[in-house]
Every structure is written in structure tokens, then in C-alpha cells.
Design an enzyme around this catalytic site. Structure first.
Site, mmCIF file in Angstrom:
data_model
loop_
_atom_site.group_PDB
_atom_site.id
_atom_site.type_symbol
_atom_site.label_atom_id
_atom_site.label_comp_id
_atom_site.label_asym_id
_atom_site.label_seq_id
_atom_site.Cartn_x
_atom_site.Cartn_y
_atom_site.Cartn_z
ATOM 1 N N ASP A 487 0.868 -1.166 0.000
ATOM 2 C CA ASP A 487 0.000 0.000 0.000
ATOM 3 C C ASP A 487 0.915 1.229 0.000
ATOM 4 O O ASP A 487 2.094 1.134 0.338
ATOM 5 C CB ASP A 487 -0.881 -0.023 1.254
ATOM 6 C CG ASP A 487 -1.791 1.180 1.339
ATOM 7 O OD1 ASP A 487 -2.291 1.628 0.293
ATOM 8 O OD2 ASP A 487 -1.995 1.687 2.453
ATOM 9 N N ASP A 831 -1.463 -1.037 6.063
ATOM 10 C CA ASP A 831 -1.666 -0.530 7.418
ATOM 11 C C ASP A 831 -2.883 -1.143 8.094
ATOM 12 O O ASP A 831 -3.273 -0.713 9.173
ATOM 13 C CB ASP A 831 -1.769 1.003 7.424
ATOM 14 C CG ASP A 831 -2.882 1.503 6.517
ATOM 15 O OD1 ASP A 831 -3.664 0.672 6.027
ATOM 16 O OD2 ASP A 831 -2.961 2.726 6.299
ATOM 17 N N ASP A 835 -6.894 -2.435 3.683
ATOM 18 C CA ASP A 835 -6.121 -3.518 3.091
ATOM 19 C C ASP A 835 -6.472 -4.884 3.659
ATOM 20 O O ASP A 835 -5.807 -5.864 3.356
ATOM 21 C CB ASP A 835 -4.621 -3.268 3.311
ATOM 22 C CG ASP A 835 -4.202 -1.883 2.863
ATOM 23 O OD1 ASP A 835 -4.560 -1.508 1.742
ATOM 24 O OD2 ASP A 835 -3.547 -1.176 3.642
#
Length: 1206
Positions: A487, A831, A835
Site C-alpha cells: 500500500d 496498514d 487492506d
């Protein structure tokens, strides 16, 4: 004929109906009753006493194994104890087969109960891993127990909770108590379960065989060590379960609306459908309240801390569903802004007195969606609870490897049996016992312990670096990873944002308005001074946010805090944004209502009243909006000229750009204002500029990703940010290093690959992606993924793409699924917020928690590295000193050791090694206890999002996980090879050489066992190198390299052994040595022992895998010194330098010339094995996945040039 019963569940593959068989029809009963009767009536009268006893023992062993297999294999249990049925009414149990990595196959009971009392409909269900599944008669299918999580919003708003006590009781009967209930096993029950494991039973069986061979002293000692080791494992599991049982649903009382009145209930009495009042208790000493279940806010707002579950450090604003479309269905993933998740804490709340059901204590009105193990906290609990049993590595391959060894063992046993039967005077009892000993000696009983050490060593190393693992079986996947996905925001880049200014304005600042009217155009000038900005641009920056106050401190999105700071405004607890002015009235904005940011909408807005502004701005209200440029563009009344060029200029530089817009509303009552539909409020907007923010990279992101790239890993970015911004950041962190093409939709229709500066365009064709990927790095946005999914092009495009931008959480998950289906082993680092799906889909999911970097402690625990790269030796501690204690073998009254048959001598050596390994593992467990059980993952350490959780915001833990994964793979591989070579040699010694009369003495076996145990102990302590290598370890035991290496070395060592023994036999007079005779020192026995030990040392030295994965032999000081000591020791024995030592070890003097020949042969044996191993490593390296990057042929380049569109 009844329909086949199926199941609708993400984690379960199939279910099968069974009923229990009567006891007399079970396969573990009736066949063996027949066998015992046949033995008593047929075999006993015809066989001698020994033969009858052997046959009885065989029947008993098979009976015990059959009984045990009902514990080891669920499929065998179903076959032996159950009968399959087709009709649900006849079924008593159901066999549940989960999908891969979703648990183990289990047989669980079917539960039946009458709904509504006697005469009501019968409900049939089963529970698997704390989740209930209900049978639907009409569809012949099991479905997960449904919760009220998919109603339309209008149904939630109309609900009055459970209107009668009868309905509340029915709900309680359906969903049960809101608690994390699981049995609390005692030590004895866990110990029994541990002792039923196949390897433990095998070890006990070996001990029984040794006792039958009259070596009961060593056997009892080994059994005691086994029981002691299993006790330490059980104690560790018991502590883990006790830790989990401390996690309970918040038992504080809260107000619940039942039967049209408010009553106070404990949190564990809640049921789905209840209306509750939730909030932070007020008054002295009030603390945050833990949410007792997943709740949907109907009225009032709350601020929740979700760090426990997702790792998100920023408190989350939770809003009611009043503004949602009443006819829209709830989606918890999409509408999480309205959901208070179980296990999170309410930091602050604001009640709503206008709610249809007013709360008596001023709390927020919410409806209970899920309880117990079905909540978000319950899901994390289940992950931790059911992952503790999976501390193992390569179980499937371990089984195949054992079968591989059993093949050679059976061949050796068959040879001994045939040769033994040729001698009519040979004891049949001794013959069968020796064949059994061959088979049991070839299968290494210490194998599970070795694998546990390999996994536990990695768990400890990761825990020391602040990385916790809830699924230890995934550690070896870290060594197999070939594509690493990241990410961007909060992972590669910092959460801290810097406001740079506003661009896109055309100079009409004096009117207070921006350039959103007809004929306006966008300037590319960046205005950083707030005083020169249009007022409405400033108001949008200052008031359009979701900042909140918790305990008097302002918290929220770093970007919004940077914007407020950048324009020089402040925000107050009464929801006012105020300009910081020296004198006179303060300009400001009173926020009346918010439409919070939604990831699927990519925008947010507020309804505000402007304060202390000119009359034309003071009248009525304003809708202040910010969001993604491409999203807001579609909602503008007039799009200024140069709109796209203006914001793309800054996104190409890696800046984060948001479009600012507004809309004027006439005066109206506040109630009408708040009832505006979001879609209507956020339409026909006026452009107010682009807000530009800088998002700095984390200090170590570029270094970490460069290390991964240089170690033959492909890098991928998956972000919700704009494509141009993502491509710029990707270049900074080495994800892309070639020209980039972005899959873009043409305004005229169709798709093309477009460069960021729009200078290069290539027509998109499904078949031409591979050619384009040879020359360019590729970027695909969310809309592009939708197109690829519709056209079936995902498998050809996704694996060749480096950057994914503007993707929704569901698309992140789709990307990982596609990568896995293409054969990639994928790592995902995020994080833990948007996700979650992708982290769960990845082979290795790494969730980052926003905590400070841990203090370095490795210097005390790991060898220090010198400037040259060598590892300094560790300081001596109590453990090392304890290893130096001399172990003196027991001797008889005459000073000589007890005589052992070769089988018992080998077994005793193995016992000594096993005891040493058990002692080492106990030291590890004690070390774990001292350090606070780092392999026990607590809720505060783990994220529900991923198997791995790093307790600090840095991507460096990904390199640690891959290093430890490679270390585990390498250690496992070399252990299998060494054990395999030792066991193949054992099969030969116990068969061919045993028949030739070759035997070992007690002292010899003890010394050999001590060295072997030391080698294995120091081997497992090898540390991975800090630098990741481009080379990869072999991912599988069964590869051409391993098989050729194993068989080649075995051939070399056996040739050495046979040649040496035959050479020794030439010096001995002709004499016949009986296989069952007692041990007496002679030249053949002496040479056999010396050669065996030399082979053992060579095996460890040759097969040790150091650089480029682990510390080399010379850097692994304990292992290095152990090998040197063994080499010097056996050189002293062979050269007969210290005659009393040779006498003590019952070794006869060697002829001078033969001693020298033996040393030369050992050196040649080592050299040949070393040469073979190095050649095979060179010729058969682990396959590096062929990257899509590469130079295309000249024809391909010409084809691309022809397709380019200017």
C-alpha cells in the site's frame, strides 16, 4: 432419492452426512474379534510359543494402530466408526472439509432443537470453529447463522428492538450468549491429546522395541525425556489458552430497549436486533467503554479507537445512517463509518435527542448486528485460537520424505529377513525384532522436534523485532515470496502531510469566488499564501474535514490537520472553523452537518454557515466539498479549461491533489438542511481550486524496497491514490525503473496505454500486453480493472503490472487473488485498514501498527557483525557453560562399556541425540518464558488483518520476514538431507554390515550421539544474513537438486564405508562372526566406527547452507568449533596418538599403513561429497521466477513503434 447436502460458506469446501455405527459393526471391533479368535483357535495349536507370541503382538499392534488412526485421520474415523447417509433426518454427525488454510477436517455433531417449543419447526445445525451453520430444508444447504447485517437502512430506522420478552428469548435461543466461550482444558486433557500425536506414538513404539531387545535402561530414560518434553509443550499451550480466556465481552451494564422500555443489562446478555444506548461513561474516573458487539449507529455520533483490531492509530468518526438512502442495503465493509466494531473503544460520543427512540442516558442509539465469535473481535479471537496448533513446517512434504526413507528401510529389512530365514538355527523372534528395529531406526523420531526448533527459532527472532505471527505455518512462505505488494499512504509514505498551497485558480480572488463559472480556466500557478486565496477556497480547506476532539485534544486525518494549519485557521469543540486574526471579528464557518468520506465515493462534504463574511456569502448555507479530482470533475456545474492538466502537473511530481468545490444553498430550517440527500447536495458544484499536499516517504521505504528488488522480488504498489501520484512515488521507491504506461479510457471510447506526460500512446490489445510489458512498466487504475474483469483479461494483465491506482478495497483483494491464481507467492504489506481483504488473501500478509520503532536489543541476542561482514562469536552465557559439562558414559566394573548390538548401539546414539535436542528445546521454551512468551500472540500485538503484525510503521519488517522465511526453508532442507543421509546409512549398517558381524560398543555409541546432538543443536541456531541475496533457497524438499544430492552423497559415503571395512577385513584372519553374538573389539568394528563418525562429520559440514542465506560455517562459531573438535578427535583416534583413549573406547590399534590410508580415504570422501554438493548447487539453483521485465526483440519493438499513436 434425497438431494446432496451442500454448504454456502467462504471457508468450507464440503460437508458429508454420517451416522454412528453400532459398536459391534465398527471396523476397530468386529475384524479384531475375528483375528483374536482365529489366533486362539488356529495359530496357537500349530505354532511354538515364540511364534504364537509374535503373531499375538502383531494383531495387538495393528489393533492399536487402527484405534489410533481414528484419532489421526478424520477420513479413517468416518470410514471405521460411521456410516454415510443421504437424508438429513438420519444423520447424527457431519464431516466438515474446509478450504486450504482454513482449518482441519472435523466430524462435528448435528444439533436439533424445536423452535417455539413443542410442535414448532425443527432446526438442524452444527458448529465448526465457533461458527454455527443452519440447515435449510427447502434448498438442502447449510448456511452460516444469519445476523441482521443486510437489511435496508429504512428497516433499521424503523426497528423498535425486541418488542416482547418472547421475541428476546427467541433471539437468545437463536444466537446464544454474547461471550467468547470455549472449553478450558486442563493439563491432563491437553497432555493426552499431545501424547496421541503420530510421532509421539511412534517414539513410544520404538522404546517398546528397544525394551524387547533388553536395553530397558536407555529406553526408560528416553521415554522419560519424551514425556518431559511433551509436558513443556502442553504447559505452553495451556498458558496461551488461559491468556485468551481473559479476553471477555465488556460486562459493564448498558441500557437496552426491550418490550418498549429501557432496562439495564450486562454486555454478555445482548442479542442481535437489540436497541442499545452506547457511549463513553461520564463522571469522575470514567474510562472508554469497550464496544460489546458490532453495532450500527442509528442516532448520535461517536469517536472510536480501532487500533486493537485494525492497527489504525487515528480515531475513527462514526456517524448515524440517517443520511443514507433508505432503500439501500447495508454493507458492513462499505458502510463501516456507521458501525462500531466489537472490541473497539468509544473515546467520545454525542447523543441525538431527535432520535425516534430517545436514550435515557444521553448515549448514541444503535442496533446490535453481531455478537460473540461472529463480531470483528471474535474473528480475531478465532484466528488466534485455532492457529496455535499449526506450529509446523512442510507437513505434507515431511510425510512424503518419510515414505521415501521407508522404501529403503523396507528393502534393508527384506534383505535381513531373507538372509535370516536361510539359517534354520536363527531365532525367528530375534530376526523379526531386528527387522522392526531397522524400519523404526530409519524413520527419525527427532524429526518433529527438529522442525519445531526451526519454526520456533524464527518466531523468537521475529518477536524480538516487534513482529508477531498468528499463523506460524506461513513463515516458510516468506522464503518463497516472489512478488511483494505494498500500500502507499501510511505504508511507504508517512502519515504526516505538508500543505503546499492551492493551484488551478484564474485570479478572480477579489470577488471571494474562484474560477468555477462558465468560461473559467485553470492556472498552473501554486498559491501558498492563504491571504491571497479566494475566501471560499479557504473556507473549504478549513471547514471540510472530520477532525474531532478527544479529551480536549484535536485528532484526525493528518492531511486535514495539515490543511487547517496551512491556512492558519483553528477548529473548536463546538464545530467551528475560525480564522486566526489579531483584531476584529473572526471569520469562520459553523459546521451544521457532515457527509463523511466514503472510499467508494472518494469524496466528503460539510454543510456550513459562514460567519463574519460579506452579505452575499452570509446568506443561506454552503456545501463545502473535497475529493478526488476525477470524481469531483463529474459533479461540477462547469469544468474550467485546463482542469486535467492543472492537477496532473502536480500528481506527476508525487503530490497528493484534492479538488475543492462548493455550492450555495438558500436559507432553510436546520432540520430540512440535515435531511438533504447527499447526492443532491454534492451536485452542480462550483470549482474552488486544487489543494496540493506533499506526502513524504518514510525514511527506510526506498532502502527496504531496493533490498527486495535486488533479491529477485518483483515489486507492486496497490493504492487508492491517483495514478500519476502513485507512479511518481513508485519511481522513488524503485518499484518502477522504466518508462511507465497507464491504462486509460479514451473520451471517444476504447482504451489505450498512455504515458504520464501523454507523449506516448499505445493501443490496448488483450493479446499485446506481454509485448508492451517487455519495454514498459505498467499502471492500471480501478476503472481499468473493471474493464479487464469484464473482458476476462485479468490473468494476462495483472501479473505484468507494477502500479495499481484508485483501487477500491475489493479490487485490492481481487489483485491478490489473481496473482495467487497465476502461480505467484505473494506478500502484501499494508496498514490494516482498507487492506484487510488483500492482507488475508496474500500468502504472507503484513499489517503495520503505528507504533514507534522498538529499541534495538539484538546485540545481546545475536552475534555482532564486523566491518568485514564476519560474525563475532557470542558471549558465553549460562547456556553455553552448561553445554561444556562433561557427560561421562556409564561403564561396567571392568572399565569397559556395556556391549551393544549394532541396532541398539545406533539406537542409543539416537537416544543421546534426542535427549540433547529435547534439552535444547526446553532451553528455548524457558527463554521464551523469560521474554514474556513472544510466540504467544496477544490481542494487543496482532491485527485481525494479517498473519504477521509489525508493531511499528515501517516496511523493513517485510525484509525480516523474508529473511526468516528463507532461514526456515534452508534449515528445514538441510535437516531433511542430513537426517536422510544418516538414516540411509543406518539402514545399510543394520542390515548388510550387521549380517557380517559388524557391531558397536556402548562408549562408541555414546560419544557419537553426543557429537551428533551438538551438531544439530548448533545447526538450528544459524542466523540469517542481514542482506537478502538474489539467489533463492529451494522451496521444496522434493526437487531434482535434493534427490541427486542425497543419492549421490549416499553412494560416495557407502563406497567409502564398504571399501574401508573390506580393507580392514583383509588384515583379519578368517573367522566366522555370528550376527547375534556379543560385541568384542576387533579391527573391522574399529574401522566401521571410525568411518561412520567421519561420514557423520562430513555430512554436516557438506550440507550446511551458509551464504548467501545464513551465516557461514566459520561465522556460526559454535557449529564451526564442534566440527573442528570432532575432526581433531577422530584424527587422534585414527592416528592412535593417545592409546589410553582408544582403549577406553574399545578401539584396537590400526596397522600404520592402513591408518594413513583411512585418513586419505576420509579426506577423499569429504572432497568428493563437497564437490558433488557444490556442483549440484551451481547447476541446479532454485528457480528465480522469470520476471516480465526484459528486452523485447527487434521485431517486437518495431511492432510497438507501429502501434504508437501521436
Amino acid at each position: 432419492m434425497a438431494a446432496k447436502v451442500t454448504i454456502d460458506a467462504k471457508t468450507i469446501q464440503s460437508v458429508t452426512l454420517y451416522t454412528w455405527l453400532p459398536w459391534f459393526l465398527r471396523l476397530d471391533v468386529w475384524p479384531f474379534v475375528s483375528f483374536y479368535l482365529a489366533w486362539a483357535g488356529f495359530l496357537v495349536p500349530r505354532l511354538d510359543r515364540t511364534g504364537s507370541f509374535v503373531c499375538l503382538m502383531l494383531i495387538i499392534v495393528v489393533h492399536i494402530l487402527t484405534e489410533l488412526f481414528t484419532y489421526w485421520s478424520i477420513n479413517f474415523k468416518a470410514l471405521a466408526l460411521c456410516a454415510r447417509v443421504k437424508e438429513i433426518r438420519k444423520a447424527e454427525v457431519v464431516k466438515v472439509v474446509p478450504k486450504k488454510f482454513s482449518g482441519h477436517t472435523e466430524i462435528v455433531p448435528l444439533k436439533r432443537k424445536r423452535l417455539g417449543g413443542y410442535g414448532g419447526e425443527e432446526e438442524i445445525s452444527f458448529q465448526y470453529r465457533k461458527q454455527r451453520f443452519i440447515y435449510s430444508r427447502s434448498e438442502a444447504i447449510f448456511r452460516k447463522l444469519d445476523f441482521p447485517t443486510k437489511w435496508m437502512f429504512k428497516e433499521y430506522l424503523r426497528t423498535q428492538g425486541h418488542e416482547t420478552e418472547a421475541k428476546a428469548k427467541a433471539a437468545f435461543d437463536k444466537w446464544g450468549r454474547n461471550a467468547f466461550e470455549f472449553p478450558a482444558p486442563n493439563f491432563l486433557s491437553l497432555y493426552k491429546e499431545q501424547c496421541m500425536e503420530p510421532f509421539f506414538v511412534f517414539q513410544v513404539f520404538c522404546v517398546a522395541l528397544w525394551c524387547m531387545d533388553e536395553y530397558w535402561y536407555y529406553s526408560i530414560f528416553t521415554l522419560f525425556m519424551l514425556l518431559l518434553f511433551e509436558g513443556t509443550v502442553v504447559s505452553s499451550r495451556l498458558r496461551t489458552l488461559q491468556e485468551l480466556r481473559r479476553v471477555r465481552v465488556d460486562s459493564q451494564g448498558l441500557m437496552v430497549f426491550r418490550a418498549h422500555r429501557w432496562i439495564r443489562l450486562q454486555g454478555d446478555q445482548l442479542v442481535p436486533g437489540d436497541l442499545v444506548s452506547i457511549g463513553r461513561p461520564t463522571g469522575p474516573g470514567a474510562e472508554e467503554r469497550t464496544v460489546p458487539g458490532d453495532l450500527l449507529l442509528l442516532a448520535g455520533t461517536a469517536i472510536a479507537n480501532e487500533a486493537l483490531l485494525t492497527g489504525e492509530s487515528t480515531p475513527q468518526w462514526k456517524t448515524p445512517i440517517l443520511d443514507e438512502d433508505p432503500k439501500q442495503q447495508l454493507s458492513i465493509r462499505r458502510d463501516k463509518v456507521h458501525v462500531l466494531f466489537g472490541g473497539t473503544k468509544v473515546l467520545q460520543h454525542t447523543g441525538d435527542k431527535s432520535a425516534p427512540v430517545r436514550t435515557p442516558d444521553g448515549g448514541c442509539l444503535a442496533v446490535v448486528l453481531r455478537t460473540g465469535f461472529d463480531t470483528s473481535q471474535g474473528k480475531l479471537m478465532r484466528t488466534i485460537l485455532f492457529s496455535q496448533e499449526r506450529v509446523s513446517a512442510n507437513n505434507w512434504e515431511s510425510g512424503l520424505f518419510i515414505l521415501f526413507l521407508v522404501f529403503f528401510a523396507l528393502a534393508a529389512a527384506y534383505y535381513v529377513l531373507i538372509k535370516g530365514l536361510e539359517d534354520p538355527n536363527r531365532s525367528r523372534y530375534k530376526l523379526l525384532l531386528n527387522c522392526s528395529l531397522i524400519i523404526t531406526s530409519v524413520i527419525p523420531p527427532e524429526l518433529p522436534m527438529e522442525l519445531s526448533i526451526a519454526v520456533n527459532t524464527s518466531l523468537i527472532a521475529l518477536a524480538r523485532r516487534g513482529i508477531f505471527c498468528t499463523e506460524p505455518f506461513r513463515i516458510p512462505f516468506g522464503g518463497k515470496v516472489d512478488v511483494c505488494c505494498f500500500d502507499k499512504t501510511g505504508t511507504l509514505t508517512s502519515d504526516d502531510m505538508e500543505f503546499l498551497g492551492v493551484t488551478g485558480l484564474d485570479g478572480k480572488q477579489e470577488t471571494g469566488e474562484a474560477n468555477g463559472g462558465p468560461g473559467g480556466s485553470c492556472s498552473e500557478e501554486l498559491i501558498s499564501d492563504p491571504a491571497t486565496l479566494p475566501e471560499l477556497s479557504v473556507f473549504t480547506l478549513a471547514a471540510c474535514h472530520s477532525l474531532v476532539f478527544v479529551d480536549g485534544k484535536q485528532v484526525g486525518d493528518p492531511l486535514e490537520q495539515a490543511a487547517l494549519k496551512g491556512v492558519g485557521w483553528s477548529y473548536t469543540q463546538d464545530e467551528r472553523a475560525l480564522a486566526k486574526t489579531g483584531k476584529g471579528p473572526q471569520r469562520g464557518a459553523q459546521i451544521v452537518h457532515r457527509f463523511h468520506f466514503a472510499s467508494h465515493l472518494k469524496r466528503m462534504s460539510v454543510l456550513a454557515k459562514l460567519l463574519e463574511v460579506p452579505r452575499e456569502l452570509a446568506e443561506g448555507y454552503f456545501v463545502l466539498v473535497k475529493g478526488a479530482p476525477e470524481t469531483i470533475q463529474e459533479r461540477l456545474a462547469h469544468v474550467p479549461a485546463g482542469y486535467e492538466a492543472a492537477y496532473k502537473r502536480f500528481t506527476r511530481q508525487g503530490s497528493r491533489v484534492l479538488t475543492l468545490a462548493y455550492k450555495h444553498l438558500p436559507d432553510m430550517p436546520v432540520g430540512d438542511l440535515r435531511s438533504l440527500e447527499r447526492d443532491a447536495a454534492e451536485s452542480d458544484l462550483t470549482f474552488a481550486g486544487f489543494a496540493v499536499f506533499a506526502c513524504p516517504l518514510r525514511n527506510d521505504s526506498a532502502d527496504a524496497l531496493l533490498s527486495l528488488k535486488n533479491s529477485s522480488h518483483e515489486l507492486v504498489m496497490i493504492t487508492g491514490d491517483q495514478a500519476l501520484t502513485a507512479c511518481h512515488v513508485a519511481a522513488q521507491v524503485h518499484i518502477v525503473d522504466r518508462p511507465v504506461l497507464i491504462l486509460t479510457e479514451r473520451k471517444t471510447g476504447g482504451w489505450e496505454w498512455l504515458s504520464p506526460d501523454e507523449a506516448t500512446a499505445v493501443e490496448y490489445e488483450k493479446e499485446g500486453v506481454e509485448e508492451i510489458a517487455c519495454e514498459y512498466d505498467l499502471c492500471v487504475a480501478g476503472k481499468g480493472i473493471e474493464m479487464l474483469q469484464q473482458t476476462g483479461a485479468l490473468p494476462s494483465v495483472i501479473p505484468r503490472t507494477q502500479v495499481f491506482a484508485r483501487v477500491a478495497p475489493e479490487q485490492k483483494e481481487l489483485i491478490l487473488t489473481t496473482l495467487k491464481e497465476s502461480g505467484r507467492t505473494a506478500l502484501m504489506c499494508g496498514d490494516g485498514t482498507n487492506d484487510v481483504g488483500a492482507l488475508k488473501q496474500a500468502h504472507v500478509g503484513v499489517a503495520l501498527l503505528n507504533a514507534p520503532m522498538p529499541k534495538k536489543k539484538e546485540k545481546k541476542e545475536e552475534p555482532a557483525r564486523t566491518e568485514s561482514g564476519a560474525l563475532a562469536g557470542p558471549s558465553e552465557g549460562p547456556e553455553k557453560k552448561s553445554r561444556k559439562k562433561e557427560i561421562v558414559p556409564s561403564t561396567g566394573p571392568d572399565g569397559r562399556g556395556k556391549e551393544l548390538s549394532p541396532s541398539a548401539a545406533r539406537l542409543k546414539a539416537r537416544q543421546d541425540k534426542l535427549a540433547k535436542q529435547q534439552q535444547h528445546l526446553q532451553e528455548q521454551l524457558a527463554k521464551l518464558k523469560e521474554e514474556g512468551e513472544p510466540n504467544m500472540v496477544r490481542l494487543g500485538d496482532a491485527s485481525m488483518a494479517a498473519a504477521f503484525t509489525a508493531k511499528h510503521a515501517s516496511v523493513m519488517p517485510t525484509t525480516d520476514i523474508i529473511r526468516q522465511g528463507r532461514c526456515t526453508l534452508v534449515t528445514t532442507l538441510q535437516m531433511f538431507k542430513i537426517l536422510g543421509l544418516n538414516c540411509l546409512a543406518t539402514a545399510y549398517v543394520l542390515s548388510v554390515m550387521y549380517l557380517d558381524g559388524v557391531k558397536l560398543g556402548d562408549v562408541q555409541a555414546t560419544i557419537g550421539g553426543m557429537f551428533t546432538a551438538a551438531f544439530f543443536m548448533f545447526l538450528s541456531n544459524a542466523k540469517p544474513l542481514e542482506t537478502l541475496s538474489r539467489e533463492r533457497p529451494h522451496p521444496n524438499i522434493f526437487s531434482l537438486y535434493v534427490i541427486l544430492s542425497l543419492l549421490g552423497q549416499f553412494a560416495i559415503h557407502i563406497t567409502f564405508l564398504i571399501t574401508a571395512v573390506r580393507g580392514a577385513a583383509a588384515y583379519m584372519p578368517e573367522q566366522c562372526i555370528e550376527p547375534d553374538s556379543s560385541f568384542s573389539p576387533n579391527l573391522v568394528n574399529t574401522v566401521s566406527y571410525m568411518v561412520n563418525m567421519m561420514i557423520q562429520v562430513a555430512t554436516f559440514a557438506v550440507n550446511y547452507v551458509g551464504h548467501p542465506f545464513n551465516a557461514s560455517i566459520t561465522e556460526n562459531k559454535p557449529f564451526y568449533y564442534a566440527l573442528l573438535s570432532a575432526g581433531v578427535f577422530f584424527w587422534v583416534l585414527t592416528s592412535d596418538t593417545i592409546r589410553p583413549l582408544n582403549d577406553y573406547m574399545e578401539l584396537v590399534p590400526l596397522p600404520r599403513d592402513f591408518g594413513n590410508t583411512l585418513l586419505l580415504m576420509s579426506a577423499l570422501d569429504f572432497a568428493l561429497a563437497y564437490f558433488l554438493e557444490r556442483v549440484l548447487r551451481k547447476l541446479l539453483p532454485a528457480k528465480i521466477p522469470s520476471s516480465h521485465k526484459g528486452q523485447s526483440s527487434k521485431a517486437d519493438k518495431n511492432l510497438l513503434e507501429a502501434k504508437k499513436v501521436n
